[in-house]
Design a protein around this motif. Structure first.
Motif, PDB file in Angstrom:
ATOM      1  N   ARG A 186     -12.684  -1.681 -30.327  1.00 33.49           N
ATOM      2  CA  ARG A 186     -12.013  -0.460 -30.792  1.00 33.49           C
ATOM      3  C   ARG A 186     -11.452  -0.637 -32.199  1.00 33.49           C
ATOM      4  O   ARG A 186     -11.552   0.260 -33.040  1.00 33.49           O
ATOM      5  N   GLU A 187     -10.859  -1.814 -32.470  1.00 35.46           N
ATOM      6  CA  GLU A 187     -10.241  -2.048 -33.772  1.00 35.46           C
ATOM      7  C   GLU A 187     -11.251  -1.961 -34.908  1.00 35.46           C
ATOM      8  O   GLU A 187     -10.929  -1.517 -36.017  1.00 35.46           O
ATOM      9  N   VAL A 188     -12.482  -2.381 -34.634  1.00 32.67           N
ATOM     10  CA  VAL A 188     -13.518  -2.378 -35.671  1.00 32.67           C
ATOM     11  C   VAL A 188     -14.017  -0.957 -35.923  1.00 32.67           C
ATOM     12  O   VAL A 188     -14.216  -0.551 -37.076  1.00 32.67           O
ATOM     13  N   ILE A 189     -14.196  -0.190 -34.859  1.00 35.67           N
ATOM     14  CA  ILE A 189     -14.651   1.196 -35.013  1.00 35.67           C
ATOM     15  C   ILE A 189     -13.597   2.029 -35.740  1.00 35.67           C
ATOM     16  O   ILE A 189     -13.916   2.845 -36.618  1.00 35.67           O
ATOM     17  N   GLU A 190     -12.330   1.827 -35.403  1.00 34.09           N
ATOM     18  CA  GLU A 190     -11.266   2.554 -36.097  1.00 34.09           C
ATOM     19  C   GLU A 190     -11.237   2.198 -37.578  1.00 34.09           C
ATOM     20  O   GLU A 190     -11.056   3.068 -38.439  1.00 34.09           O
ATOM     21  N   PHE A 191     -11.433   0.909 -37.873  1.00 29.42           N
ATOM     22  CA  PHE A 191     -11.464   0.485 -39.272  1.00 29.42           C
ATOM     23  C   PHE A 191     -12.675   1.096 -39.984  1.00 29.42           C
ATOM     24  O   PHE A 191     -12.558   1.557 -41.127  1.00 29.42           O
ATOM     25  N   ARG A 192     -13.842   1.094 -39.333  1.00 30.94           N
ATOM     26  CA  ARG A 192     -15.052   1.688 -39.925  1.00 30.94           C
ATOM     27  C   ARG A 192     -14.805   3.128 -40.349  1.00 30.94           C
ATOM     28  O   ARG A 192     -15.135   3.530 -41.470  1.00 30.94           O
TER      29      ARG A 192
ATOM     30  N   PRO B 270     -10.611  -5.439 -40.220  1.00 32.50           N
ATOM     31  CA  PRO B 270     -10.070  -5.188 -38.882  1.00 32.50           C
ATOM     32  C   PRO B 270      -9.174  -6.349 -38.449  1.00 32.50           C
ATOM     33  O   PRO B 270      -9.466  -7.514 -38.762  1.00 32.50           O
ATOM     34  N   PRO B 271      -8.097  -6.066 -37.732  1.00 38.91           N
ATOM     35  CA  PRO B 271      -7.122  -7.122 -37.400  1.00 38.91           C
ATOM     36  C   PRO B 271      -7.664  -8.231 -36.514  1.00 38.91           C
ATOM     37  O   PRO B 271      -7.093  -9.325 -36.500  1.00 38.91           O
ATOM     38  N   ILE B 272      -8.755  -8.011 -35.787  1.00 38.90           N
ATOM     39  CA  ILE B 272      -9.236  -9.050 -34.869  1.00 38.90           C
ATOM     40  C   ILE B 272      -9.860 -10.239 -35.604  1.00 38.90           C
ATOM     41  O   ILE B 272     -10.152 -11.259 -34.983  1.00 38.90           O
ATOM     42  N   TYR B 273     -10.040 -10.142 -36.925  1.00 30.00           N
ATOM     43  CA  TYR B 273     -10.490 -11.299 -37.692  1.00 30.00           C
ATOM     44  C   TYR B 273      -9.379 -12.341 -37.858  1.00 30.00           C
ATOM     45  O   TYR B 273      -9.657 -13.478 -38.238  1.00 30.00           O
ATOM     46  N   PHE B 274      -8.146 -11.944 -37.575  1.00 34.17           N
ATOM     47  CA  PHE B 274      -7.004 -12.831 -37.773  1.00 34.17           C
ATOM     48  C   PHE B 274      -6.447 -13.279 -36.417  1.00 34.17           C
ATOM     49  O   PHE B 274      -6.636 -12.600 -35.401  1.00 34.17           O
ATOM     50  N   ALA B 275      -5.793 -14.424 -36.408  1.00 41.41           N
ATOM     51  CA  ALA B 275      -5.313 -15.017 -35.165  1.00 41.41           C
ATOM     52  C   ALA B 275      -4.397 -14.063 -34.402  1.00 41.41           C
ATOM     53  O   ALA B 275      -3.492 -13.456 -34.981  1.00 41.41           O
TER      54      ALA B 275
END
Length: 322
Positions: free
Chosen positions: A91-97, A226-231
């Motif tokens: 979801r985080e990636v789609i929202e960022f896209r 997107p925030p999931i790239y970070f810890a």
């Protein structure tokens, strides 16, 4: 790799609106990589009549979009953004896209594997089968629908052995298939994008970059991700020697031990096959330091679908996968 001599790298900020004079002193490796990529993007614009830029919201496509800004601003991009969505992306990636596309003011075309499933061109063996490999069908359908003669993407040679075989301008036949023995020479950085009707070219402007180059460029350009790239902390289980997040799509099974781990994603894709790695790197600088010392390839550490020969990247690419 020979360094293009005709382009002066454009610096961030005001450089997107007006080319700035080349700074004095030696150019570093990111300057040369940037100049090469800008040259490639302009070659696509000059040679192809109807290209598209594949934009998923992942870090590599974020970098390619930044390079497109430097290549074509203050004008509009000479191509739309295109995403082939499995319907099972984070979801985080789609929202960022969606947010980044709106910020850019560029047209975003989204086609989904679910569209292909409704048409009957994709049939899953089971409801929980990964949709990742089926993206090739949806991509080929999108290419036919819009008549794209080139698709630009963020694949890199250091990611996987099959991608290391690929040219920067990679020819695909009228069936959308890739033949590693039938590719065009690219001597002296000369690219040939000529195709007959129905054929297309896949173009990789950052083919010569490494994962470390990408993160160093993200730092230099202060690019959002997107925030999931970070810890961050999330529930995971251990499968096939990799970590798999516990989600509604990938629930814990009987006998699984669920752990709360601090993890980050090195690459993002379909939830069913994209695994995180244990990490406490919560800034770009810490990710760069971690990447510089890792001995495991990006996909080798994070992709469940690359672990079997049946799902090998080379076979999928021959069938039309990007």
């Amino acid at each position: 790799m020979s360094a293009p001599a005709i382009l002066a790298p454009v610096r961030p900020g005001a450089g997107l609106r007006q080319a700035q004079p080349e700074r004095t002193g030696s150019l570093d490796h990111l300057d040369w990589l940037e100049a090469e990529a800008i040259h490639i993007l302009r070659e696509v614009a000059g040679q192809c009549s109807n290209p598209a830029l594949l934009f998923s919201g992942g870090k590599d496509s974020v970098v390619v979009v930044r390079l497109a800004e430097k290549a074509f601003r203050p004008g509009r991009f000479p191509f739309p953004l295109l995403h082939i969505d499995t319907g099972h992306n984070y979801r985080e990636v789609i929202e960022f896209r969606d947010a980044r596309s709106a910020e850019l003011g560029e047209r975003l075309i989204v086609r989904t594997v679910e569209d292909s499933m409704r048409r009957g061109s994709v049939r899953l063996k089971s409801a929980d089968e990964s949709r990742n490999k089926h993206q090739s069908v949806t991509l080929l359908e999108a290419i036919e629908e819009f008549g794209f003669d080139a698709c630009i993407g963020g694949a890199r040679r250091d990611e996987e052995k099959a991608r290391a075989k690929e040219r920067i301008f990679s020819f695909r036949d009228e069936f959308g298939q890739w033949d590693p023995k039938n590719q065009r020479p690219e001597l002296w950085d000369l690219y040939n994008a000529r195709v007959h009707k129905g054929e297309n070219i896949r173009v990789f402007p950052i083919s010569n970059w490494t994962e470390l180059d990408v993160w160093q460029y993200i730092e230099r350009e202060s690019l959002a991700l997107p925030p999931i790239y970070f810890a961050h902390t999330r529930p995971i289980v251990r499968r096939k020697g990799l970590l798999q997040p516990v989600t509604g799509l990938t629930p814990a099974r009987a006998g699984d031990t669920v752990e709360e781990l601090c993890v980050r994603f090195r690459t993002v894709g379909d939830i069913s096959c994209t695994a995180p790695v244990e990490s406490d790197a919560d800034t770009v600088r810490r990710i760069i330091e971690e990447t510089a010392t890792t001995t495991i390839t990006e996909r080798g550490a994070t992709r469940l679908d690359d672990q079997t020969s049946e799902a090998s990247m080379e076979q999928r690419k021959k069938e039309g996968y990007f």
